[in-house]
Design an enzyme around this catalytic site. Structure first.
Site, PDB file in Angstrom:
ATOM      1  N   HIS A  75     -14.293  21.180   7.234  1.00  0.00           N
ATOM      2  CA  HIS A  75     -13.037  21.516   6.577  1.00  0.00           C
ATOM      3  C   HIS A  75     -11.959  21.861   7.605  1.00  0.00           C
ATOM      4  CE1 HIS A  75     -14.769  22.461   2.310  1.00  0.00           C
ATOM      5  NE2 HIS A  75     -15.212  21.323   2.814  1.00  0.00           N
ATOM      6  N   GLU A  77      -9.771  24.261   7.825  1.00  0.00           N
ATOM      7  CA  GLU A  77      -9.677  25.634   8.301  1.00  0.00           C
ATOM      8  C   GLU A  77     -10.698  25.921   9.395  1.00  0.00           C
ATOM      9  OE1 GLU A  77      -8.765  25.661   3.805  1.00  0.00           O
ATOM     10  OE2 GLU A  77     -10.084  24.602   5.211  1.00  0.00           O
ATOM     11  N   ALA A 179       3.608  -7.546  -6.424  1.00  0.00           N
ATOM     12  CA  ALA A 179       4.606  -8.122  -5.523  1.00  0.00           C
ATOM     13  C   ALA A 179       5.337  -9.208  -6.285  1.00  0.00           C
ATOM     14  CB  ALA A 179       3.945  -8.692  -4.269  1.00  0.00           C
ATOM     15  N   SER A 193       0.881 -17.906  -4.851  1.00  0.00           N
ATOM     16  CA  SER A 193       1.616 -16.652  -4.652  1.00  0.00           C
ATOM     17  C   SER A 193       1.657 -16.210  -3.200  1.00  0.00           C
ATOM     18  CB  SER A 193       0.997 -15.533  -5.492  1.00  0.00           C
ATOM     19  OG  SER A 193      -0.356 -15.313  -5.122  1.00  0.00           O
ATOM     20  N   TRP A 195       3.017 -16.594   0.516  1.00  0.00           N
ATOM     21  CA  TRP A 195       3.154 -15.149   0.426  1.00  0.00           C
ATOM     22  C   TRP A 195       4.518 -14.845  -0.157  1.00  0.00           C
ATOM     23  CZ3 TRP A 195      -0.930 -12.174   1.185  1.00  0.00           C
ATOM     24  CH2 TRP A 195      -1.968 -12.642   1.980  1.00  0.00           C
ATOM     25  N   ASP A 225      -6.533 -16.818  -6.017  1.00  0.00           N
ATOM     26  CA  ASP A 225      -6.188 -16.406  -4.653  1.00  0.00           C
ATOM     27  C   ASP A 225      -7.393 -16.209  -3.751  1.00  0.00           C
ATOM     28  OD1 ASP A 225      -3.595 -16.408  -5.525  1.00  0.00           O
ATOM     29  OD2 ASP A 225      -3.428 -14.223  -5.714  1.00  0.00           O
ATOM     30  N   ARG A 232      -7.466  -4.489   6.538  1.00  0.00           N
ATOM     31  CA  ARG A 232      -7.484  -5.230   7.805  1.00  0.00           C
ATOM     32  C   ARG A 232      -6.337  -4.888   8.756  1.00  0.00           C
ATOM     33  NH1 ARG A 232      -8.422  -8.696   3.772  1.00  0.00           N
ATOM     34  NH2 ARG A 232      -6.367  -9.716   3.877  1.00  0.00           N
ATOM     35  N   GLU A 281      -4.519  -4.259  -8.379  1.00  0.00           N
ATOM     36  CA  GLU A 281      -3.649  -5.241  -7.741  1.00  0.00           C
ATOM     37  C   GLU A 281      -3.361  -6.455  -8.624  1.00  0.00           C
ATOM     38  OE1 GLU A 281      -3.885  -6.485  -3.761  1.00  0.00           O
ATOM     39  OE2 GLU A 281      -4.459  -4.541  -2.944  1.00  0.00           O
TER      40      GLU A 281
END
Length: 349
Positions: A75, A77, A179, A193, A195, A225, A232, A281
């Site tokens: 932890h 602390e 997106a 899609s 990019w 896709d 990454r 997503e």
């Protein structure tokens, strides 16, 4: 300490806490510093949470049923006190979350604080976890330590939002990421899609994945896709990967879990399994389902300076939407970020 000094040092503890954001979950990402005579003499952030048979691959549901022994990270602390050593006597400890007062995977932080000789503890947030929830503060006060709470609480709460949400509701904090082009299309009519957004936005998505304990997409996204859904571009562990529907053989997302039930049931189960943040997503069908069910806690939309220019592209959400302007979902933008040529919009309803 003056109020200005308390605010300054708690801001430093919040900065230190960010170091733990990508590796401490399901423990909260906490920061702590020890201050003696106006100087920081020790600091610490929550250590990594692993299992005794940890690998970089996300465990499946079946693997989670095995007898894997969790190994809790040190932890914040405790780290700060160890670094301060003898200088902790008579000093002030700043911590972003109430110190624990129970025996879990590690010992109670309150015992270490009391034994260190710390004179005063400043806490940003009381821990809503029922195992703590004020008992840590009471233990410190009973030992004669001065305790102040609420310092920089708004900023600390924003940083710990997924953890606090899980402890209060029992559900993971659900983030829906999309997106889109400026005219609200997530894919061309042919389904392509890649990019829509640029490199900086895509790197930010990888950070979102690293911050999330689990990630899920619809099977249609896997077929069109074939994403890996791994981390990454930044440091961090890969989230658990979950697909709504059958996973096509040979998909790059493997190893992954296939889910056939309603989203509500998955979110409930993930909460019970300790998932603090779930990243969804897409695609449009899954996005529409979770939106209409009121399951999304935060919408993150990356908008590119591009225009599809027609009504035949794939929209952000599929399915029936609001029938009138009076029934439109309205919220507020809590953050707007420029990422290269793209813009990230954070919305809460």
């Amino acid at each position: 300490m003056t109020s200005e000094e308390d605010a300054k040092f708690m801001a430093e503890a919040i900065r230190v806490a960010q170091q733990a954001r990508l590796h401490s979950s399901p423990n909260p990402w906490v920061g702590a510093i020890v201050v003696a005579q106006g100087q920081v003499v020790g600091e610490g952030a929550t250590g990594s949470f692993q299992t005794s048979e940890e690998t970089n691959e996300s465990p499946t549901v079946l693997e989670r049923d095995k007898d894997l022994k969790p190994v809790g990270g040190v932890h914040a602390e405790i780290k700060a006190l160890e670094e301060a050593g003898e200088l902790a006597k008579g000093a002030t400890l700043y911590t972003t979350l109430e110190p624990c007062n129970h025996q879990g995977l590690t010992g109670p932080c309150t015992n270490a604080i009391i034994n260190s000789g710390i004179r005063r503890v400043v806490v940003a947030l009381t821990d809503p976890d029922k195992r703590v929830s004020g008992s840590g503060l009471e233990a410190l006060r009973s030992a004669g330590i001065a305790v102040d709470t609420g310092q920089n609480s708004d900023v600390a709460a924003q940083q710990l939002n997924p953890y606090l949400h899980h402890r209060v509701t029992g559900r993971p904090y659900v983030v829906l990421k999309l997106a889109a082009t400026l005219d609200g299309r997530i894919a061309a009519p042919d389904g392509s899609s890649n990019w829509i957004t640029g490199e900086e936005a895509r790197k930010d998505v990888h950070k979102l994945r690293a911050e999330s304990d689990a990630i899920c997409v619809g099977a249609g996204t896997i077929r069109s896709d074939n994403p890996r859904l791994t981390v990454r571009s930044v440091e961090g562990k890969d989230p658990r990967r979950i697909v709504f529907g059958e996973i096509p053989e040979g998909s790059k997302v493997e190893p992954a879990e296939s889910w056939q039930g309603p989203p509500e049931e998955l979110i409930r189960r993930l909460g019970e399994e300790g998932v603090l943040q779930l990243l969804i997503e897409g695609g449009a069908d899954l996005a529409g389902q979770v939106h209409r069910a009121g399951l999304v806690d935060r919408y993150i939309v990356y908008v590119s300076p591009s225009i599809m220019g027609g009504d035949d592209g794939i929209p952000l959400f599929s399915g029936a939407g609001a029938m009138t302007m009076e029934s439109v979902s309205r919220g507020k933008f809590v953050n707007v970020t420029q990422l290269g040529e793209d813009v990230r919009l954070d919305l809460v309803l």
